[in-house]
Design an enzyme around this catalytic site. Structure first.
Site, mmCIF file in Angstrom:
data_model
loop_
_atom_site.group_PDB
_atom_site.id
_atom_site.type_symbol
_atom_site.label_atom_id
_atom_site.label_comp_id
_atom_site.label_asym_id
_atom_site.label_seq_id
_atom_site.Cartn_x
_atom_site.Cartn_y
_atom_site.Cartn_z
ATOM 1 N N TYR A 20 4.034 126.066 119.673
ATOM 2 C CA TYR A 20 3.234 125.918 118.462
ATOM 3 C C TYR A 20 1.904 125.317 118.913
ATOM 4 O O TYR A 20 1.896 124.364 119.706
ATOM 5 C CB TYR A 20 3.882 124.950 117.480
ATOM 6 C CG TYR A 20 5.051 125.488 116.699
ATOM 7 C CD1 TYR A 20 4.856 126.443 115.717
ATOM 8 C CD2 TYR A 20 6.332 125.006 116.913
ATOM 9 C CE1 TYR A 20 5.929 126.917 114.960
ATOM 10 C CE2 TYR A 20 7.410 125.479 116.176
ATOM 11 C CZ TYR A 20 7.195 126.436 115.204
ATOM 12 O OH TYR A 20 8.248 126.903 114.475
ATOM 13 N N ASP A 64 4.092 132.232 112.644
ATOM 14 C CA ASP A 64 4.458 132.523 111.246
ATOM 15 C C ASP A 64 4.562 131.286 110.374
ATOM 16 O O ASP A 64 4.929 131.388 109.210
ATOM 17 C CB ASP A 64 5.767 133.321 111.181
ATOM 18 C CG ASP A 64 6.905 132.639 111.920
ATOM 19 O OD1 ASP A 64 6.782 131.446 112.245
ATOM 20 O OD2 ASP A 64 7.925 133.307 112.177
ATOM 21 N N HIS A 83 10.678 133.655 110.314
ATOM 22 C CA HIS A 83 11.103 132.275 110.568
ATOM 23 C C HIS A 83 12.446 131.968 109.916
ATOM 24 O O HIS A 83 12.699 130.867 109.436
ATOM 25 C CB HIS A 83 10.038 131.281 110.087
ATOM 26 C CG HIS A 83 9.896 130.075 110.963
ATOM 27 N ND1 HIS A 83 9.179 130.088 112.133
ATOM 28 C CD2 HIS A 83 10.397 128.826 110.856
ATOM 29 C CE1 HIS A 83 9.225 128.891 112.699
ATOM 30 N NE2 HIS A 83 9.970 128.110 111.948
#
Length: 456
Positions: free
Chosen positions: A224, A252, A336
């Site tokens: 991330y 996402d 996700h």
């Protein structure tokens, strides 16, 4: 008293805001909630000890303190071995499908862990539809093929694996078992699977690599992009140094979804304890993610490493084409697990979009992976028949760790999938994965959910 234990005990007690508080990845409230208390057990329920030396300079150690002189933190902790003995889990031999693991995990996980693992966004429509999408696809079995054996081996980004299945990145596996991602690494090594280590892993990539059964077993790093880009640079560099085989950048969830089960539990905790301030686990974990990245982030990433890059979180054919044009080595069709935007379409529908509007992607050198809602070997084969290279499972492997099962539980989950995949390959009349194709499935019921037109 162990110096390392001393650090954990005083971490939330003595560190000052300029040193660490505002930059803590889980947010400041996690630290403040334990202020003046012994945070050791709270710390150990989430982190491996080596995170201290990686995240903090030696100057962060302010001294030592006797833990028994402090009140304990109030957070509910994972079930202890004593608790498991009082409520023993059934033997692994009695578990015959992945849904069994989920039912057992719900009985044994502490409430905050169950809420974090299982919750979806809003009304959890996307979470449910991800699984139902596979039920709308039927097989067209072939008979009289004299199948004596089947071969389930394939490769993921050039790494050989025994099944077209990988461990999706899942944060805080220590909630389920003290060995966390290290237990998953043992199972992956024993069963020949690839593991994608979560950016929010309980264990460092060095510890997970060391726990593996084979020195070169496939291990990828999820990324991330942090609001502080230097932290993401360090994540990539540590992954490269540890021998990761690729970077899976997750896109996402630029903001965290509204996971109401997690939020309700947090409100209940605050109602019982007015000092227990802060957010739910999901919001806490996502508080450091940057929402401001665009396609240029790939240029930044390639400036750090020449490892293969996978974009995780593709939810429409247009973005799949964009990813291909940007030269990534793989994409993950994923919403996700229904944890971000509710009513986002199932990943399997996105795969059908690609088949309809950009079929050349399926035969390209960019691998297409898919996750979300996969619970059966039949689901795996349907995804591969429609063009996926491999599928990822997240929640099922977390659940398989719970109730004290650890690595043995995860191995059992993999073995169940293996048996289901092999059996259904025989039913379909194929001996190897490359024999799978759209001719073996009927997608008419799901094709109705595919968007009517796109502009590429």
């Amino acid at each position: 008293m162990s110096p390392v234990r001393s650090i954990a005990a005083v971490l939330s007690y003595l560190l000052t805001p300029p040193d660490f508080l505002d930059s803590h990845p889980g947010g400041s409230q996690v630290i403040l909630r334990c202020a003046g208390k012994d945070g050791t057990a709270d710390f150990d329920s989430v982190h491996d000890r080596d995170v201290l030396s990686q995240a903090l300079p030696p100057s962060a150690l302010k001294g030592t303190i006797q833990p028994d002189t402090l009140a304990k933190a109030s957070r509910p902790l994972p079930k202890t071995s004593a608790t498991i003995e009082e409520n023993p889990a059934p033997p692994l031999s009695s578990i015959i499908n992945l849904n069994d693991f989920e039912k057992i995990a719900q009985q044994h996980l502490p409430p905050h862990a169950w809420a974090y693992y299982s919750s979806g966004a809003d009304d959890e429509i996307s979470k449910r539809q991800g699984e139902k999408a596979y039920q709308k696809v039927s097989f067209r079995p072939r008979i009289l093929r004299s199948i004596r054996s089947v071969d389930t081996a394939t490769s993921i980004l050039g790494q050989p694996v025994s099944l077209p299945v990988y461990m999706s990145p899942c944060g805080i596996a220590k909630f389920a078992h003290p060995d966390g991602e290290c237990a998953m690494a043992v199972a992956a090594g024993e069963e020949g699977l690839a593991q994608v280590l979560a950016n929010g892993s309980s264990m460092s990539i060095d510890a997970v690599r060391a726990a593996g059964v084979h020195p070169n077993q496939p291990l990828f790093q999820q990324l991330y992009v942090n609001k502080d880009i230097r932290k993401s640079e360090e994540t990539v560099r540590r992954a490269v140094k540890a021998g990761a085989s690729g970077i899976w950048i997750t896109v996402d969830s630029p903001v965290v979804g509204k996971r109401e089960m997690d939020e309700r539990l947090n409100l209940e905790v605050q109602a019982r304890d007015s000092s227990a301030k802060g957010q739910g686990v999901a919001k806490t974990m996502a508080s450091s993610i940057s929402p401001y990245i665009d396609w240029d982030i790939l240029t930044w990433l390639r400036g750090l490493t020449d490892l293969p890059v996978v974009i995780k979180g593709i939810q429409c054919v247009e973005d799949a084409v964009m990813a291909y044009e940007h030269g990534v080595q793989g994409i993950v069709l994923s919403n996700h697990g229904g944890r971000s935007q509710d009513t986002a379409q199932p990943p399997l529908v996105t795969l059908l979009e690609i088949r309809r509007y950009a079929p050349y992607l399926i035969d390209s050198n960019m691998q297409i992976f898919i996750d979300g809602g996969i619970r059966r070997g039949t689901d795996v084969l349907k995804a591969l028949a429609l063009g996926a290279s491999a599928v990822g499972l997240g929640r099922p492997f977390l659940f398989s760790l719970a109730a004290g099962y650890g690595a043995d539980g995860t191995r059992r989950a993999i073995q169940i999938l293996r048996q289901e995949i092999e059996m259904n390959m025989v039913f379909l009349g194929v001996t190897k994965l490359s024999d799978l194709g759209p001719h073996l499935v009927n997608t008419m019921r799901l094709e109705r959910d595919v968007v009517g037109s796109v502009k590429l």
